[in-house]
Scaffold this motif. Structure first.
Motif, mmCIF file in Angstrom:
data_model
loop_
_atom_site.group_PDB
_atom_site.id
_atom_site.type_symbol
_atom_site.label_atom_id
_atom_site.label_comp_id
_atom_site.label_asym_id
_atom_site.label_seq_id
_atom_site.Cartn_x
_atom_site.Cartn_y
_atom_site.Cartn_z
ATOM 1 N N GLN A 12 0.816 -1.217 0.000
ATOM 2 C CA GLN A 12 0.000 0.000 0.000
ATOM 3 C C GLN A 12 0.850 1.269 0.000
ATOM 4 O O GLN A 12 0.451 2.303 -0.551
ATOM 5 C CB GLN A 12 -0.960 -0.024 1.189
ATOM 6 C CG GLN A 12 -2.065 -1.064 1.024
ATOM 7 C CD GLN A 12 -2.765 -1.427 2.336
ATOM 8 O OE1 GLN A 12 -2.239 -1.156 3.417
ATOM 9 N NE2 GLN A 12 -3.929 -2.047 2.231
ATOM 10 N N ASP A 90 -4.236 -7.442 -10.679
ATOM 11 C CA ASP A 90 -5.164 -6.541 -9.990
ATOM 12 C C ASP A 90 -4.460 -5.405 -9.254
ATOM 13 O O ASP A 90 -5.079 -4.369 -8.965
ATOM 14 C CB ASP A 90 -6.034 -7.334 -9.004
ATOM 15 C CG ASP A 90 -7.105 -8.156 -9.717
ATOM 16 O OD1 ASP A 90 -7.304 -7.944 -10.927
ATOM 17 O OD2 ASP A 90 -7.727 -9.022 -9.066
ATOM 18 N N LEU A 91 -3.185 -5.572 -8.946
ATOM 19 C CA LEU A 91 -2.441 -4.467 -8.330
ATOM 20 C C LEU A 91 -2.392 -3.252 -9.255
ATOM 21 O O LEU A 91 -2.311 -2.110 -8.790
ATOM 22 C CB LEU A 91 -1.020 -4.915 -7.978
ATOM 23 C CG LEU A 91 -0.885 -5.898 -6.810
ATOM 24 C CD1 LEU A 91 0.566 -6.352 -6.669
ATOM 25 C CD2 LEU A 91 -1.374 -5.277 -5.502
ATOM 26 N N LYS A 93 -4.841 -2.228 -10.932
ATOM 27 C CA LYS A 93 -6.145 -1.557 -10.820
ATOM 28 C C LYS A 93 -6.186 -0.564 -9.667
ATOM 29 O O LYS A 93 -7.062 0.313 -9.633
ATOM 30 C CB LYS A 93 -7.261 -2.591 -10.655
ATOM 31 C CG LYS A 93 -7.426 -3.527 -11.840
ATOM 32 C CD LYS A 93 -8.531 -4.533 -11.578
ATOM 33 C CE LYS A 93 -8.703 -5.488 -12.745
ATOM 34 N NZ LYS A 93 -9.757 -6.513 -12.482
ATOM 35 N N ILE A 94 -5.242 -0.709 -8.711
ATOM 36 C CA ILE A 94 -5.207 0.249 -7.607
ATOM 37 C C ILE A 94 -4.038 1.221 -7.795
ATOM 38 O O ILE A 94 -3.447 1.707 -6.839
ATOM 39 C CB ILE A 94 -5.155 -0.451 -6.234
ATOM 40 C CG1 ILE A 94 -3.925 -1.378 -6.130
ATOM 41 C CG2 ILE A 94 -6.435 -1.228 -5.966
ATOM 42 C CD1 ILE A 94 -3.709 -1.925 -4.717
ATOM 43 N N GLY A 242 -4.700 -10.555 -0.569
ATOM 44 C CA GLY A 242 -5.679 -9.828 -1.370
ATOM 45 C C GLY A 242 -6.778 -9.200 -0.537
ATOM 46 O O GLY A 242 -7.248 -8.090 -0.811
ATOM 47 N N PHE A 246 -6.891 -5.103 -1.160
ATOM 48 C CA PHE A 246 -7.966 -4.559 -2.003
ATOM 49 C C PHE A 246 -9.220 -4.184 -1.193
ATOM 50 O O PHE A 246 -9.545 -4.811 -0.222
ATOM 51 C CB PHE A 246 -8.339 -5.568 -3.103
ATOM 52 C CG PHE A 246 -7.161 -5.963 -3.966
ATOM 53 C CD1 PHE A 246 -6.461 -4.985 -4.679
ATOM 54 C CD2 PHE A 246 -6.751 -7.268 -4.050
ATOM 55 C CE1 PHE A 246 -5.387 -5.329 -5.476
ATOM 56 C CE2 PHE A 246 -5.683 -7.644 -4.848
ATOM 57 C CZ PHE A 246 -4.990 -6.670 -5.566
#
Length: 246
Positions: A12, A90-91, A93-94, A242, A246
């Motif tokens: 993060q 998916d990382l 996507k953030i 995850g 997320f």
């Protein structure tokens, strides 16, 4: 705080992440781990001889027979990305800049949709003619027992686009540039036994001064490099991670 919590916080806090992946990432897709304690390379060390540049040059017909057996070429089209490949994708996507540097030659990171991938040891998806350079598709590799160049004026036996034993590594400098541009390195599913790939975590920590984490079923000889170490089932760890990220 658990190790998974800690890794989630590291992710993060990072804006650009280099992720090193090995055979353990693909085992959940049904692809054997060649170098684990019970891996296929341990069954017959002569595989390294047969999967060498020298053997291809000496006996390309028998090379292709053994190559297709070892890498289970006929089954490759049945393999699908798993939760680990999806997590990495998916990382993005953030809003994380993700660089994947993979030892795997199965193409599953591409299939999952990751944008920035260095296939450090090449890919099983294609082959190239050593004479004229023509590329041959996976369909053509499947079509012939011994694939030949599709250039009608050539017809030579093609060579798979993977790094064979005895070949130089051509993508190491590119991999180092990805590490340089990152503020976190994560290693997933590799025992870090193969050089020079296993120099990348050391380069990240000592030369670039960025933190590094590892998730692997077994301990590695390089574990002391990592400020966060998680040993256990990779798929289970990624699912837990995850939920935190997320």
């Amino acid at each position: 705080m658990t190790d998974v919590n800690r890794l989630a916080e590291m992710i993060q806090s990072a804006s650009a992440i280099t992720i090193l992946t090995g055979a353990g990432v693909s085992t959940a897709s049904g692809i054997p781990d060649f170098r684990s304690a019970n891996g296929l390379w341990m069954e017959d060390r002569s595989r390294e001889y047969y999967m060498s540049n020298r053997y291809f040059s000496k006996n390309p017909i028998d090379f292709w027979k053994k190559y297709k057996e070892i890498f289970r070429i006929k089954l490759l089209q049945n393999y699908e990305p798993n939760a680990v490949h999806t997590f990495i994708k998916d990382l993005e996507k953030i809003k994380k800049n993700i660089f994947v540097i993979t030892q795997n030659v199965d193409g599953l990171h591409k299939a999952a949709g990751s944008r920035e991938i260095i296939e450090y040891h090449g890919s099983l998806d294609t082959a190239s003619c050593p004479v004229c350079g023509t590329k041959v598709s996976f369909d053509q590799i499947l079509k012939e027992d011994v694939p030949h160049c599709i250039n009608v004026s050539c017809g030579s036996i093609v060579r798979p686009d993977i790094v064979l034993f005895g070949d130089p590594i051509l993508k190491h400098n590119e991999a180092e540039r990805c590490v340089q541009s990152s503020d976190l390195l994560i290693t997933l599913g590799t025992s870090l036994q193969v050089s020079p790939f296993n120099l990348l975590p050391e380069y990240a920590v000592y030369d670039c001064g960025i933190p590094a984490a590892i998730v692997n079923r077994e301990l590695t000889v390089m574990d002391s490099l990592f400020s966060c170490k998680i040993h256990g089932d990779l798929s289970e760890t990624i699912l837990e991670l995850g939920r935190e990220v997320f």
